[in-house]
Design a protein around this motif. Structure first.
Motif, PDB file in Angstrom:
ATOM      1  N   ARG A  96      -6.761 -14.071  19.680  1.00 46.83           N
ATOM      2  CA  ARG A  96      -7.258 -12.891  20.381  1.00 46.83           C
ATOM      3  C   ARG A  96      -6.385 -11.676  20.150  1.00 46.83           C
ATOM      4  O   ARG A  96      -6.694 -10.586  20.614  1.00 46.83           O
ATOM      5  N   SER A  97      -5.304 -11.844  19.432  1.00 45.42           N
ATOM      6  CA  SER A  97      -4.367 -10.746  19.212  1.00 45.42           C
ATOM      7  C   SER A  97      -4.732  -9.956  17.961  1.00 45.42           C
ATOM      8  O   SER A  97      -5.010 -10.526  16.904  1.00 45.42           O
ATOM      9  N   ALA A  98      -4.715  -8.623  18.083  1.00 46.68           N
ATOM     10  CA  ALA A  98      -4.987  -7.759  16.933  1.00 46.68           C
ATOM     11  C   ALA A  98      -3.944  -7.961  15.839  1.00 46.68           C
ATOM     12  O   ALA A  98      -4.250  -7.888  14.643  1.00 46.68           O
ATOM     13  N   ALA A  99      -2.713  -8.220  16.257  1.00 45.27           N
ATOM     14  CA  ALA A  99      -1.642  -8.454  15.280  1.00 45.27           C
ATOM     15  C   ALA A  99      -1.908  -9.732  14.489  1.00 45.27           C
ATOM     16  O   ALA A  99      -1.705  -9.775  13.271  1.00 45.27           O
ATOM     17  N   ASN A 100      -2.383 -10.771  15.183  1.00 46.16           N
ATOM     18  CA  ASN A 100      -2.710 -12.022  14.493  1.00 46.16           C
ATOM     19  C   ASN A 100      -3.862 -11.824  13.519  1.00 46.16           C
ATOM     20  O   ASN A 100      -3.890 -12.414  12.437  1.00 46.16           O
ATOM     21  N   PHE A 101      -4.838 -10.994  13.904  1.00 47.66           N
ATOM     22  CA  PHE A 101      -5.961 -10.702  13.009  1.00 47.66           C
ATOM     23  C   PHE A 101      -5.456 -10.019  11.744  1.00 47.66           C
ATOM     24  O   PHE A 101      -5.840 -10.383  10.621  1.00 47.66           O
ATOM     25  N   SER A 102      -4.592  -9.035  11.904  1.00 46.06           N
ATOM     26  CA  SER A 102      -4.054  -8.322  10.739  1.00 46.06           C
ATOM     27  C   SER A 102      -3.276  -9.269   9.826  1.00 46.06           C
ATOM     28  O   SER A 102      -3.368  -9.184   8.589  1.00 46.06           O
ATOM     29  N   GLU A 103      -2.526 -10.196  10.441  1.00 47.67           N
ATOM     30  CA  GLU A 103      -1.769 -11.162   9.645  1.00 47.67           C
ATOM     31  C   GLU A 103      -2.703 -12.097   8.873  1.00 47.67           C
ATOM     32  O   GLU A 103      -2.469 -12.408   7.696  1.00 47.67           O
ATOM     33  N   ALA A 104      -3.780 -12.560   9.547  1.00 47.75           N
ATOM     34  CA  ALA A 104      -4.726 -13.473   8.891  1.00 47.75           C
ATOM     35  C   ALA A 104      -5.433 -12.789   7.727  1.00 47.75           C
ATOM     36  O   ALA A 104      -5.634 -13.386   6.661  1.00 47.75           O
ATOM     37  N   VAL A 105      -5.784 -11.531   7.912  1.00 52.96           N
ATOM     38  CA  VAL A 105      -6.413 -10.769   6.828  1.00 52.96           C
ATOM     39  C   VAL A 105      -5.431 -10.612   5.668  1.00 52.96           C
ATOM     40  O   VAL A 105      -5.804 -10.727   4.489  1.00 52.96           O
ATOM     41  N   ALA A 106      -4.173 -10.366   5.991  1.00 52.80           N
ATOM     42  CA  ALA A 106      -3.151 -10.207   4.943  1.00 52.80           C
ATOM     43  C   ALA A 106      -2.993 -11.492   4.144  1.00 52.80           C
ATOM     44  O   ALA A 106      -2.800 -11.463   2.915  1.00 52.80           O
ATOM     45  N   ARG A 107      -3.054 -12.655   4.816  1.00 56.21           N
ATOM     46  CA  ARG A 107      -2.949 -13.947   4.117  1.00 56.21           C
ATOM     47  C   ARG A 107      -4.083 -14.096   3.114  1.00 56.21           C
ATOM     48  O   ARG A 107      -3.880 -14.507   1.970  1.00 56.21           O
ATOM     49  N   LEU A 108      -5.299 -13.773   3.582  1.00 59.28           N
ATOM     50  CA  LEU A 108      -6.449 -13.882   2.683  1.00 59.28           C
ATOM     51  C   LEU A 108      -6.314 -12.934   1.500  1.00 59.28           C
ATOM     52  O   LEU A 108      -6.584 -13.301   0.351  1.00 59.28           O
ATOM     53  N   ALA A 109      -5.901 -11.703   1.771  1.00 63.18           N
ATOM     54  CA  ALA A 109      -5.758 -10.715   0.700  1.00 63.18           C
ATOM     55  C   ALA A 109      -4.717 -11.171  -0.319  1.00 63.18           C
ATOM     56  O   ALA A 109      -4.907 -11.030  -1.538  1.00 63.18           O
ATOM     57  N   ALA A 110      -3.609 -11.727   0.167  1.00 66.82           N
ATOM     58  CA  ALA A 110      -2.562 -12.218  -0.732  1.00 66.82           C
ATOM     59  C   ALA A 110      -3.059 -13.388  -1.562  1.00 66.82           C
ATOM     60  O   ALA A 110      -2.758 -13.511  -2.753  1.00 66.82           O
TER      61      ALA A 110
END
Length: 676
Positions: free
Chosen positions: A636-650
């Motif tokens: 539910r955290s916006a920070a966790n969402f940004s991190e998950a998106v970064a993992r996918l992008a990487a």
């Protein structure tokens, strides 16, 4: 699943299977069907799935199993070229548009090479082409055995092949059309079969509701009137005042159209003598005027009907239109609901059953059950069910399957609507590792969906953040057309400076074109965000990394003002039950599961599902909706969402550039999991 299907094929009865994504449900019913030695009918939701089964799955399985089997593909009449109507179109090209002339020329050239007459095989074919009616027939205008081109008829040829086949692939529309033909006492369209498989069964009830009701539209009346004028002047000139007779029909049609005002793309309730907003007296008088005009035209056609098959068929059609004009002057039948659908230029009157249960119970041949028995253990109900038998004493077998059929272990929302009380129920979970492959994100600070503009803007900004990092690869599913436009426009503005990402919006291009562009970008390095509603919630399959982020704007509850939904809700309330719990929540659960199912399509896919509706964690029913989704990890955290998106992008960068492997490891720590 295959074992359960095989047992049902052997013993008869009904089996309902909810098979999660990746189970391989098509093979799970086709293999036992092919090995059973029975004649089998397979009904699917779409022509595209028909083609997949017939051209891809069946040939593969026949080869793999080493068996010889005659299969046939049978579509609706309008899917096949009509040689007679092609000749008519060519004879009436004077005054036709350039596009029509070009279209007819292309069809004529293709007609010299086709074996099946299936229009989808023609190069450059567009399923929704406005010119298609020029060269195909309908049940209304087909001349049958009286047609001058009957020996060349591709529909008749396809039917003969189906009658001789061991396995026939049709679609739900054709299933119910054939049911109507059989019940009218006419010759059966399809072969007598002992076993029937209904794939994509979640659409079966709604398709049946459309077919088992009554429908009548201004476009049907006006098209019929134009055909009478053209045919009457061609084949019976001077034997009737065709222009005046058709003028009366046309004017009467316009009169009842004027009664309904100028609203578009909406359904109007029709509980009493007239639809809401229409004057009762004016409405009834306009329909009576229509009935009288049609009766006069029918009398004129009767006098000349014997002179040609075309005129005889027009007389029959005129009688049917007259019956519809009379029908919609009376009250609807018990247990049915009536409404009017307003399009941009069309008005359609509908009288519909609430579901297909009452009409279909006798066809399934299952034992009648007391109300509520569907809630009992399906395993206990199955052995005792009384099975319908064929003429030779063999029991009928019915198999229904889909990835989404209900929100409870008994799948009662589906079985009760279809009259499948006492059917055996089986749920087969997806083999995918959703916990490792996917994450569900419910933003904690999302505005209330009732604040439409503010909520839509927030959804667009969140989707833009993900799409910007992923280089597209994003699907935004909306529940309304208003949200579709609002979110689509806001996304374009948010991504305006990103040349490598393009926002596609449903309605601006054909569905087929949008799907093709999204799955396989035409320009290297180009990514897409697709904003869509309605039909994209299901049947949109994007395996691989072309889709990694699915954003759902809000919970997909059915529209409360829809006349059919209102009538179904009243039925529950009158029985002392909660319509919200028995209708709205199950419908939303099924639709939400379908939308979420767009994300993970193979065992190697990874992605994020975002549900932008805070009610799913604030309301009591939210737990039921979440429990019906695949077992994804949650955040539910916006920070966790940004991190998950970064993992996918990487991870995407690593796939595209081997040198980036170290960077990926630094960002993700564990490439095998999206959530570690």
């Amino acid at each position: 699943m295959a074992t359960a299907v095989a047992q049902t094929l052997e013993e008869g009865g009904a089996l309902v299977v909810e098979a999660g994504t990746g189970v391989g449900k098509t093979f799970a019913y086709l293999i036992p069907a092919l090995l059973s030695g029975e004649r089998v009918l397979v009904s699917t939701a779409t022509k595209a799935l028909q083609d997949q089964i017939y051209f891809r799955d069946l040939p593969f399985l026949r080869k793999a199993l080493g068996i010889s089997l005659d299969a046939a593909l049978l579509k609706g009449r309008s899917s096949y070229l009509c040689p007679y109507r092609l000749e008519l179109a060519e004879s009436e090209l004077d005054g036709a548009s350039t596009a029509e002339v070009r279209w007819v020329g292309q069809v004529r050239k293709w007609s010299a090479t086709t074996v099946t007459g299936d229009m989808s095989e023609m190069p450059g074919f567009v399923e929704r082409s406005p010119h298609l009616p020029l060269v195909t027939s309908t049940r209304e205008n087909c001349l049958g055995a009286q047609c001058p081109s009957f020996t060349q008829c591709y529909v008749n040829k396809a039917r003969k092949e189906a009658l001789a086949a061991d396995l026939v692939v049709i679609n739900h529309h054709l299933f119910f059309a054939d049911l109507q033909v059989r019940e009218s006492g006419m010759a059966e369209l399809l072969p007598s079969v002992r076993a029937v498989v209904v794939d994509e069964a979640h659409q079966f009830n709604e398709t049946g509701v459309n077919f088992l009701g009554e429908q009548w539209s201004n476009s049907q009346v006006l098209d019929f009137a134009r055909e009478v004028l053209r045919t009457g002047n061609k084949l019976a000139r001077g034997l009737g005042d065709w222009a005046q007779l058709v003028f009366k029909v046309d004017e009467a049609c316009k009169r009842w159209m004027r009664c309904l005002g100028d609203g578009t793309h909406t359904r109007i309730n029709w509980g009493d003598a007239a639809p809401e907003g229409a004057d009762d007296k004016e409405w009834q008088e306009s329909l009576q005027e229509q009935a009288q005009a049609l009766e006069e035209l029918e009398q004129a056609l009767h006098k000349v009907a014997a002179s040609s098959p075309e005129l005889a068929r027009l007389e029959e059609r005129c009688h049917i239109h007259g019956q519809k004009a009379q029908l919609f002057q009376t009250k609807p039948k018990a247990g049915r609901v009536r409404w009017v659908e307003l399009g941009s230029v069309t008005i359609r009157m509908v009288e519909s059953p609430l579901d297909i249960a009452a009409d279909m119970r006798a066809h399934w041949g299952l034992a009648s059950t007391l109300e509520g028995q569907a809630e009992a253990s399906p395993a206990a109900a199955h052995p005792a069910q009384s099975k319908r038998t064929t003429d030779d004493g063999a029991s009928h077998a019915w198999i229904f399957t889909s990835a989404t059929l209900g929100a409870d272990p008994q799948l009662s929302h589906f079985t009760q609507a279809c009259g499948l009380d006492g059917a055996q129920v089986l749920q087969v979970p997806s083999p995918f590792n959703y916990t490792k492959q996917s994450v569900l994100y419910v933003p904690a600070d999302m505005p209330d969906p009732k604040e439409v503009a503010r909520h839509g803007q927030a959804v667009a900004l969140l989707a833009a953040e993900g799409a910007r990092a992923l280089g597209g690869r994003t699907l935004v599913l909306t529940t309304t057309l208003k949200a579709l436009r609002l979110i689509g426009d806001a996304l374009r503005e948010a991504l305006l400076a990103i040349d490598s990402v393009e926002v596609l919006i449903q309605g601006e291009q054909s569905k087929q074109r949008l799907m093709e562009k999204f799955r396989a970008p035409e320009t290297p390095g180009k990514g897409y965000v697709l904003v869509a509603s309605a039909t994209f919630w299901e049947g949109f399959d994007v395996p691989g990394d072309a889709l990694q982020l699915v954003v759902i704007d809000k919970l997909p509850f059915p529209p409360p003002h829809d006349p059919l939904i209102q009538a179904r809700a009243r039925k529950y309330e009158e029985a002392g039950q909660s319509s919200f719990a028995r209708l709205f929540v199950p419908e939303a659960a099924i639709a939400l599961k379908q939308g979420a199912g767009r994300l993970i399509r193979t065992e190697t896919d990874k992605g994020i599902l975002v549900l932008c509706d805070p009610r799913v964690v604030q309301k009591g029913y939210g737990k039921q909706l979440l429990a019906n989704l695949p077992p994804m990890s949650r955040m539910r955290s916006a920070a966790n969402f940004s991190e998950a998106v970064a993992r996918l992008a990487a991870s995407n960068a690593a796939t595209a550039t081997p040198r980036a492997q170290k960077a990926v490891a630094a960002v993700s720590g564990d490439e095998a999991s999206l959530t570690d």
